[in-house]
Design a protein around this motif. Sequence first.
Motif, PDB file in Angstrom:
ATOM      1  N   UNK A 152      -0.467  -0.346   9.302  1.00 43.10           N
ATOM      2  CA  UNK A 152      -0.346  -1.808   9.334  1.00 43.10           C
ATOM      3  C   UNK A 152      -1.637  -2.487   8.934  1.00 43.10           C
ATOM      4  N   UNK A 153      -2.758  -1.768   9.047  1.00 43.64           N
ATOM      5  CA  UNK A 153      -4.044  -2.342   8.671  1.00 43.64           C
ATOM      6  C   UNK A 153      -4.593  -1.579   7.465  1.00 43.64           C
ATOM      7  N   UNK A 154      -5.626  -2.111   6.861  1.00 42.55           N
ATOM      8  CA  UNK A 154      -6.214  -1.419   5.710  1.00 42.55           C
ATOM      9  C   UNK A 154      -7.373  -0.517   6.101  1.00 42.55           C
ATOM     10  N   UNK A 155      -7.581  -0.320   7.421  1.00 38.83           N
ATOM     11  CA  UNK A 155      -8.758   0.434   7.831  1.00 38.83           C
ATOM     12  C   UNK A 155      -8.448   1.446   8.929  1.00 38.83           C
ATOM     13  N   UNK A 214      -8.030   3.695   2.278  1.00 35.35           N
ATOM     14  CA  UNK A 214      -7.930   4.287   0.927  1.00 35.35           C
ATOM     15  C   UNK A 214      -9.276   4.780   0.422  1.00 35.35           C
ATOM     16  N   UNK A 225      -2.190   5.836  -0.302  1.00 34.03           N
ATOM     17  CA  UNK A 225      -2.363   4.978   0.868  1.00 34.03           C
ATOM     18  C   UNK A 225      -1.579   3.697   0.657  1.00 34.03           C
ATOM     19  N   UNK A 226      -0.791   3.314   1.645  1.00 30.30           N
ATOM     20  CA  UNK A 226      -0.049   2.058   1.546  1.00 30.30           C
ATOM     21  C   UNK A 226      -0.307   1.199   2.773  1.00 30.30           C
ATOM     22  N   UNK A 227      -0.360  -0.123   2.555  1.00 33.21           N
ATOM     23  CA  UNK A 227      -0.472  -1.070   3.643  1.00 33.21           C
ATOM     24  C   UNK A 227       0.920  -1.600   3.938  1.00 33.21           C
TER      25      UNK A 227
END
Lengths: 428, 428
Positions: free
Chosen positions: B33-36, B61, B72-74
Amino acid sequence: MRPQVLIIGCGFGGLEAARALRAADVDITVIDRTNHHLFQPLLYQVATAGLSAPSIAAPTRHLFRAQRNVTTLLGEVVAIDAQSRTVTLKDGALLRWDHLIVAAGATHSYFGRDEWAPHAPGLKTLDDAFEIRRRVLMAFEMAEREDDPARRAALLQFVVVGGGPTGVELAGTFAEIARHTLPGEFRRIDPRQARVLLVEGNARVLQAMPERLSERAREQLTALGVEVKLNARVTGIDAEGLDLTTAAGPERLLSRCIVWAAGVAASPLGRALADATGCTLDRAGRVVVEPDLSLAGHPNIQVIGDLASAQSHAPGKEPRPVPGVSPGAKQMGRCAAANILKRLRGQPTTPFRYSDYGNLATIGRHSAVVDLGTPAGPLRFSGYLAWLFWLFAHVYFLIGFRNRFVVLMDWAWAYWTHDRHARVIAQK
Amino acid sequence: MRPQVLIIGCGFGGLEAARALRAADVDITVIDRTNHHLFQPLLYQVATAGLSAPSIAAPTRHLFRAQRNVTTLLGEVVAIDAQSRTVTLKDGALLRWDHLIVAAGATHSYFGRDEWAPHAPGLKTLDDAFEIRRRVLMAFEMAEREDDPARRAALLQFVVVGGGPTGVELAGTFAEIARHTLPGEFRRIDPRQARVLLVEGNARVLQAMPERLSERAREQLTALGVEVKLNARVTGIDAEGLDLTTAAGPERLLSRCIVWAAGVAASPLGRALADATGCTLDRAGRVVVEPDLSLAGHPNIQVIGDLASAQSHAPGKEPRPVPGVSPGAKQMGRCAAANILKRLRGQPTTPFRYSDYGNLATIGRHSAVVDLGTPAGPLRFSGYLAWLFWLFAHVYFLIGFRNRFVVLMDWAWAYWTHDRHARVIAQK
């Protein structure tokens, strides 16, 4: 009771004014809407994930911890009363003053088209920077998940409106991110195919610079991969993109990430001051001040920084307008503080005189343009050396030793690795 | 087409599972759900302004940039279909999988009193940390502007609910901020008069530790200025404070800054999995897994980390529940990856076995408690040496060289100056 000096706003002007009064026998209150002094020249680095917010934002009360005559307050001034010498805060509280320095700065102007604001954020505060960072990074994330080529191309189109220093810095850094930071991290898109456009209404970027440096800046931007559109007027902005008119006719650019770096308007406190004192506002809403930065008929109110429409009064020369740059704000802060001290001693105040040390703008990884005034005449250069000069000038003026060191470290790291470490998208 | 491995969640478990498959002939998709990826053990430092968010959050990513079999997917998974082997994202998109690893983690639980949530934020995400940071710093700012002594005292009262590691770390750091960071920066209040309370429902803090270390932790907290209330049951929380019941009877604590570190509930994806597969959930909503971390009747679905109710299966010993700590999640991630490889080769899977290396908790500037399992028996110590051990263990496990270095620098700075540099309150 000692004279009460109230300073509204702790940007470059307000901070400098308070510091210049450090030895004065006065009580100073500094009030700001945020709890931090922001080093705005590097704000674009927070917006582009190169620096973290604490690197360029120092807690205001920490900066004044050793200056015992300063009280720092967090609050928003909404009204000023020149008769009773008070200001009213948003929560209704009243603050009394004997001398008032208004340094409330500027905000974005969409030239009367405020409906553009949600689709094209500007860059003045940390929250603005986080919002731009989120939009840039989210555009790449959404493109990675988009199968439709047209929608994907629209997601990978970034538009910066306004070719001043902020616009040039942002566009250059967007191109750098697409070309150097992100490639290799995506599997379905090639970030290098992102298109970065810089849209400027006039015939050249960096209008405050000599023409030759504007041209060099345009060349350097183009070399970085930025498409520079000059003489281009924005006629509409919506959630899907923006409309332009150029010599070639109208054009529609699809984009989910548009940044507004075109217009600046004075803080609404200018209007509040005009209501309170009858002072004159210029077209941008800035307060027209007397030569000593005070208001006509109100010698104990001074306006400085981006909120002031001030002139520089050099002996034997015509008055010249002061540009809206941080050295101008700092110099006005010192002048306002000195004039308060003079009035307290019963001496005449001095007119403000602006010392122009020059003009810098950076364009990307290792380009910049520099225009310095020296006793031997103007010194103008561009390219790698200019970039190094820009870098050290900015780090030198950063508030506080630790921040300088951290920022230099971050840049050394980013320089060698092309990495941008502050790529956090906060959740919604 | 290569087998499709889908990993939901990129915490410690998901990250480790993907890494363990780096040489496998599979296509891995990591969705979060987050990019980190967040280094959660240091999240309390972001909440208490000691570290900036990018120091403990690395773009997912970026971590996988060199691992070419990972995409990698958000996005947020809302439903799982075991029949068609797909998951549905919040925006309606479908992702296909042959092997599914669900590592969606946990969230706060208010024990059915969700109305407490707005008044007592928990600490699981960066946004939570920013909210707590804002509340702590705003409480001091508002106290500086408050004239009424009773209201001022209420503003300077900080309550942490829950005496686990997070609660102990937060309470200790709040006391440190009040005693060491802020004094000298305020003119109207004395931050040292702030009262920090740690409220725990049981008879001791740090229940996972041996009793002697719990007692040492309590002593160290008290020495730092934290009031520890044991056997105290929270009966109500509202915007003004909280209600407690202790052996001495009911009590009302006024506070504008209450932090919830008491209850943990599994991610709602546990419920979605139960709907899809009929698997059992435990009382905390965690998914009861087979010895090899798969679901009964669904060998190609594995659940790991805080979402799993898993047992450790050491040869010749009774199965023991796995604690909800990061080493557990990482070890489950490696086990799940190994079992996917085994199934692909037609080999039998192996049951999960947890290696317990011990337990640490830090209490403040230079105290901690350490409980290590060694071949020679348990090694238990507390105090300054334990703090150094805790420091280096955490920095060592931080993701990425740069982060480790930055965090060490930040701590060295904070240690010598008592300064906490990340004291930015973002505007509203």
